[in-house]
Design an enzyme around this catalytic site. Structure first.
Site, PDB file in Angstrom:
ATOM      1  CD  GLU A   1      24.367  68.733  18.499  1.00 46.22           C
ATOM      2  OE1 GLU A   1      25.220  69.543  18.850  1.00 46.22           O
ATOM      3  OE2 GLU A   1      24.655  67.626  17.998  1.00 46.22           O
TER       4      GLU A   1
ATOM      5  N   GLY B   1      31.959  74.776  22.022  1.00 44.39           N
ATOM      6  CA  GLY B   1      32.611  75.493  23.114  1.00 44.39           C
ATOM      7  C   GLY B   1      33.227  76.777  22.583  1.00 44.39           C
TER       8      GLY B   1
ATOM      9  CG  MET C   1      33.825  67.116  19.738  1.00 46.52           C
ATOM     10  SD  MET C   1      33.130  66.304  21.166  1.00 46.52           S
ATOM     11  CE  MET C   1      34.039  64.776  21.162  1.00 46.52           C
ATOM     12  CD  GLU C   2      30.097  66.286  16.145  1.00 42.84           C
ATOM     13  OE1 GLU C   2      29.870  67.505  16.311  1.00 42.84           O
ATOM     14  OE2 GLU C   2      30.233  65.493  17.082  1.00 42.84           O
TER      15      GLU C   2
ATOM     16  CG  ASP D   1      31.186  74.033  26.404  1.00 45.79           C
ATOM     17  OD1 ASP D   1      30.405  73.383  25.686  1.00 45.79           O
ATOM     18  OD2 ASP D   1      32.402  74.123  26.171  1.00 45.79           O
TER      19      ASP D   1
END
Ligand code: ADE
Length: 235
Positions: A13, A79, A176-177, A200
């Protein structure tokens, strides 16, 4: 804005940003490598925080304390939680919520951190609008959305979890962050935006191709961040 902190959770990333950058110093702290220099004409510090919210929050605090950044941009993948938002598309945060905070027993809404005066952390409106405009220019074939992003310390791929995030938070995507970065930025009064490209559908579909989609999505987000810094420089 004079100096921008750019956080990606994983090497994929941030790798290309570091390659594009004229790096003047690399400083290690908290097991992270902070690359300071010039990116597309703008002073920047690029760093891989590691995955999950605590790593991201620690990273944000260091960018603020040690590097004096004026704003934080998070780049990465996510996602999708919306059938209209396809793999590759871009989501730019309006606001960010922790989807795994739960003090419902004490009367708090799901996601609300007890005794904090905000439910969701508001992204910087002007920066987010600029990012959306830049995205339309540099990624013309991709859809760009502005909406709520939710974060939790889990990779979401189960239908019941996906449904809960959609029903409870009306979020556009999950990662997740972002909420760790947003909360740390909020506590310090520093503007931030979360930019995510979809890798996704937060379910088990197309997971065979996840590694390819992850790399492609990471590149879409990086292309946008790079161009956005070029725009910020002009101000
Ligand atoms: N990052 C990319 N896809 C994700 C997902 N489905 N859940 C959490 N984080 C993600």
């Amino acid at each position: 804005m004079k100096k921008i902190g750019i956080i990606g959770a994983m090497e994929v990333e941030v790798e290309a940003l570091k390659k594009d950058m004229q790096i003047s110093s690399v400083i290690r702290k908290a097991q992270m490598e902070f690359c300071a220099g010039i990116l597309n004409g703008m002073e920047a510090v690029v760093v891989r925080s590691g995955v999950c919210k605590v790593n991201a929050a620690v990273c944000t605090q260091i960018l603020i304390d040690d590097f004096g950044v004026d704003a934080i941009i998070n780049t990465g993948v996510a996602g999708s939680l919306n059938a209209d938002i396809n793999i590759g598309d871009i989501v730019i945060s309006t606001d960010v919520v922790h989807h795994d905070v739960n003090a419902v027993t004490f009367g708090y809404a799901p996601g609300q951190i007890p005794q904090m005066n905000v439910f969701s952390f508001q992204a910087d409106e002007a920066l987010a609008e600029k990012a959306a405009a830049v995205s339309r220019k540099v990624n013309p074939s991709l859809q760009v959305f502005r909406g709520r992003i939710v974060s939790g310390d889990q990779f979401v791929d189960q239908p019941e979890v996906k449904k809960r995030l959609i029903d409870t938070y009306h979020a556009f995507c999950t990662e997740m962050e972002g909420a760790g970065i947003a909360q740390a930025a909020y506590l310090n009064g520093v503007p931030f935006i979360i930019i995510r490209a979809i890798s996704d559908k937060a379910d088990q579909s197309d997971m065979m191709d996840y590694p390819v989609f992850e790399v492609q999505a990471a590149q879409h987000s990086i292309r946008l961040v790079n161009a956005l810094l070029g725009e910020l420089k002009k101000r």
